[in-house]
Write a protein that holds these residues in place. Structure first.
Motif, PDB file in Angstrom:
ATOM      1  N   LYS A  45      45.273  21.318  41.483  1.00 42.42           N
ATOM      2  CA  LYS A  45      45.582  22.476  42.326  1.00 42.42           C
ATOM      3  C   LYS A  45      45.384  23.780  41.561  1.00 42.42           C
ATOM      4  O   LYS A  45      44.883  24.767  42.105  1.00 42.42           O
ATOM      5  N   ALA A  46      45.764  23.799  40.294  1.00 40.26           N
ATOM      6  CA  ALA A  46      45.577  25.002  39.479  1.00 40.26           C
ATOM      7  C   ALA A  46      44.092  25.288  39.271  1.00 40.26           C
ATOM      8  O   ALA A  46      43.675  26.447  39.277  1.00 40.26           O
ATOM      9  N   ALA A  47      43.291  24.233  39.114  1.00 40.17           N
ATOM     10  CA  ALA A  47      41.843  24.429  38.966  1.00 40.17           C
ATOM     11  C   ALA A  47      41.238  24.985  40.248  1.00 40.17           C
ATOM     12  O   ALA A  47      40.354  25.844  40.209  1.00 40.17           O
ATOM     13  N   ARG A  48      41.707  24.544  41.389  1.00 36.01           N
ATOM     14  CA  ARG A  48      41.212  25.071  42.676  1.00 36.01           C
ATOM     15  C   ARG A  48      41.592  26.544  42.832  1.00 36.01           C
ATOM     16  O   ARG A  48      40.790  27.351  43.303  1.00 36.01           O
ATOM     17  N   ILE A  49      42.803  26.887  42.455  1.00 37.66           N
ATOM     18  CA  ILE A  49      43.230  28.290  42.519  1.00 37.66           C
ATOM     19  C   ILE A  49      42.358  29.144  41.607  1.00 37.66           C
ATOM     20  O   ILE A  49      41.907  30.223  41.981  1.00 37.66           O
ATOM     21  N   GLY A  50      42.109  28.648  40.409  1.00 39.65           N
ATOM     22  CA  GLY A  50      41.286  29.398  39.462  1.00 39.65           C
ATOM     23  C   GLY A  50      39.850  29.566  39.910  1.00 39.65           C
ATOM     24  O   GLY A  50      39.222  30.593  39.653  1.00 39.65           O
ATOM     25  N   GLU A  51      39.301  28.548  40.594  1.00 34.82           N
ATOM     26  CA  GLU A  51      37.922  28.649  41.063  1.00 34.82           C
ATOM     27  C   GLU A  51      37.799  29.565  42.275  1.00 34.82           C
ATOM     28  O   GLU A  51      36.859  30.349  42.375  1.00 34.82           O
ATOM     29  N   ARG A  52      38.711  29.470  43.182  1.00 31.73           N
ATOM     30  CA  ARG A  52      38.603  30.230  44.432  1.00 31.73           C
ATOM     31  C   ARG A  52      39.085  31.666  44.297  1.00 31.73           C
ATOM     32  O   ARG A  52      38.618  32.545  44.999  1.00 31.73           O
ATOM     33  N   LEU A  53      40.028  31.910  43.432  1.00 31.73           N
ATOM     34  CA  LEU A  53      40.577  33.261  43.259  1.00 31.73           C
ATOM     35  C   LEU A  53      40.254  33.832  41.882  1.00 31.73           C
ATOM     36  O   LEU A  53      41.059  34.564  41.317  1.00 31.73           O
ATOM     37  N   SER A  54      39.086  33.506  41.334  1.00 27.54           N
ATOM     38  CA  SER A  54      38.773  33.891  39.966  1.00 27.54           C
ATOM     39  C   SER A  54      38.820  35.394  39.706  1.00 27.54           C
ATOM     40  O   SER A  54      39.279  35.799  38.637  1.00 27.54           O
ATOM     41  N   PRO A  55      38.382  36.277  40.617  1.00 30.25           N
ATOM     42  CA  PRO A  55      38.515  37.704  40.302  1.00 30.25           C
ATOM     43  C   PRO A  55      39.974  38.139  40.192  1.00 30.25           C
ATOM     44  O   PRO A  55      40.330  38.932  39.318  1.00 30.25           O
ATOM     45  N   TYR A  56      40.813  37.599  41.050  1.00 30.51           N
ATOM     46  CA  TYR A  56      42.231  37.960  41.014  1.00 30.51           C
ATOM     47  C   TYR A  56      42.922  37.360  39.790  1.00 30.51           C
ATOM     48  O   TYR A  56      43.792  38.002  39.193  1.00 30.51           O
ATOM     49  N   VAL A  57      42.540  36.152  39.417  1.00 30.63           N
ATOM     50  CA  VAL A  57      43.122  35.527  38.225  1.00 30.63           C
ATOM     51  C   VAL A  57      42.713  36.307  36.981  1.00 30.63           C
ATOM     52  O   VAL A  57      43.525  36.535  36.085  1.00 30.63           O
ATOM     53  N   SER A  58      41.463  36.752  36.918  1.00 30.58           N
ATOM     54  CA  SER A  58      41.033  37.524  35.756  1.00 30.58           C
ATOM     55  C   SER A  58      41.736  38.881  35.700  1.00 30.58           C
ATOM     56  O   SER A  58      42.077  39.352  34.612  1.00 30.58           O
ATOM     57  N   LEU A  59      41.976  39.483  36.860  1.00 32.57           N
ATOM     58  CA  LEU A  59      42.744  40.733  36.869  1.00 32.57           C
ATOM     59  C   LEU A  59      44.177  40.499  36.404  1.00 32.57           C
ATOM     60  O   LEU A  59      44.747  41.342  35.704  1.00 32.57           O
ATOM     61  N   CYS A  60      44.760  39.367  36.794  1.00 32.70           N
ATOM     62  CA  CYS A  60      46.107  39.025  36.323  1.00 32.70           C
ATOM     63  C   CYS A  60      46.126  38.831  34.816  1.00 32.70           C
ATOM     64  O   CYS A  60      47.070  39.247  34.139  1.00 32.70           O
ATOM     65  N   CYS A  61      45.086  38.195  34.278  1.00 34.12           N
ATOM     66  CA  CYS A  61      45.002  38.005  32.824  1.00 34.12           C
ATOM     67  C   CYS A  61      44.920  39.344  32.102  1.00 34.12           C
ATOM     68  O   CYS A  61      45.578  39.552  31.084  1.00 34.12           O
ATOM     69  N   ILE A  62      44.116  40.251  32.630  1.00 30.87           N
ATOM     70  CA  ILE A  62      43.990  41.580  32.019  1.00 30.87           C
ATOM     71  C   ILE A  62      45.303  42.346  32.115  1.00 30.87           C
ATOM     72  O   ILE A  62      45.747  42.972  31.139  1.00 30.87           O
ATOM     73  N   ALA A  63      45.954  42.272  33.276  1.00 31.96           N
ATOM     74  CA  ALA A  63      47.234  42.965  33.446  1.00 31.96           C
ATOM     75  C   ALA A  63      48.300  42.399  32.513  1.00 31.96           C
ATOM     76  O   ALA A  63      49.091  43.153  31.933  1.00 31.96           O
ATOM     77  N   MET A  64      48.330  41.089  32.359  1.00 29.60           N
ATOM     78  CA  MET A  64      49.307  40.474  31.449  1.00 29.60           C
ATOM     79  C   MET A  64      49.025  40.858  30.004  1.00 29.60           C
ATOM     80  O   MET A  64      49.957  41.095  29.227  1.00 29.60           O
ATOM     81  N   ALA A  65      47.738  40.918  29.630  1.00 26.74           N
ATOM     82  CA  ALA A  65      47.401  41.318  28.255  1.00 26.74           C
ATOM     83  C   ALA A  65      47.819  42.757  27.983  1.00 26.74           C
ATOM     84  O   ALA A  65      48.380  43.061  26.923  1.00 26.74           O
ATOM     85  N   ILE A  66      47.595  43.630  28.942  1.00 26.37           N
ATOM     86  CA  ILE A  66      47.995  45.034  28.767  1.00 26.37           C
ATOM     87  C   ILE A  66      49.507  45.163  28.703  1.00 26.37           C
ATOM     88  O   ILE A  66      50.041  45.898  27.869  1.00 26.37           O
ATOM     89  N   SER A  67      50.203  44.405  29.553  1.00 30.68           N
ATOM     90  CA  SER A  67      51.666  44.500  29.531  1.00 30.68           C
ATOM     91  C   SER A  67      52.253  43.926  28.252  1.00 30.68           C
ATOM     92  O   SER A  67      53.292  44.390  27.788  1.00 30.68           O
ATOM     93  N   MET A  68      51.586  42.945  27.676  1.00 29.07           N
ATOM     94  CA  MET A  68      52.077  42.378  26.408  1.00 29.07           C
ATOM     95  C   MET A  68      51.845  43.359  25.255  1.00 29.07           C
ATOM     96  O   MET A  68      52.629  43.408  24.316  1.00 29.07           O
ATOM     97  N   LEU A  69      50.754  44.137  25.332  1.00 27.52           N
ATOM     98  CA  LEU A  69      50.465  45.095  24.272  1.00 27.52           C
ATOM     99  C   LEU A  69      51.346  46.334  24.343  1.00 27.52           C
ATOM    100  O   LEU A  69      51.565  46.998  23.329  1.00 27.52           O
ATOM    101  N   MET A  70      51.835  46.651  25.517  1.00 26.99           N
ATOM    102  CA  MET A  70      52.654  47.859  25.682  1.00 26.99           C
ATOM    103  C   MET A  70      54.047  47.626  25.220  1.00 26.99           C
ATOM    104  O   MET A  70      54.835  47.095  25.021  1.00 26.99           O
TER     105      MET A  70
END
Length: 70
Positions: A45-70
């Motif tokens: 199920k996680a692989a399906r979410i990652g494949e179908r919502l990949s732009p949103y997942v990548s934005l979440c990864c970027i947002a999490m990285a920025i929030s961790m650095l702040m």
């Protein structure tokens, strides 16, 4: 503190599970596809979410990285 009780840590764990399952499905699709039910069905199920919502997942990864650095 456990990742269950800290909301930001829980989100990071969920995003990492989605990214890892999607990457593993890209390398070895038969490993993920044969476990569609049961406890390992979560990875399918996680692989399906990652494949179908990949732009949103990548934005979440970027947002999490920025929030961790702040």
């Amino acid at each position: 503190m456990s990742a269950i009780f800290n909301f930001q840590s829980l989100l990071i764990v969920l995003v990492l599970i989605i990214c890892t399952a999607t990457y593993a499905h890209g390398l070895v699709p038969s490993l993920i596809d044969r476990n569609k039910s049961g406890p390992l069905g979560v990875l399918w199920k996680a692989a399906r979410i990652g494949e179908r919502l990949s732009p949103y997942v990548s934005l979440c990864c970027i947002a999490m990285a920025i929030s961790m650095l702040m």
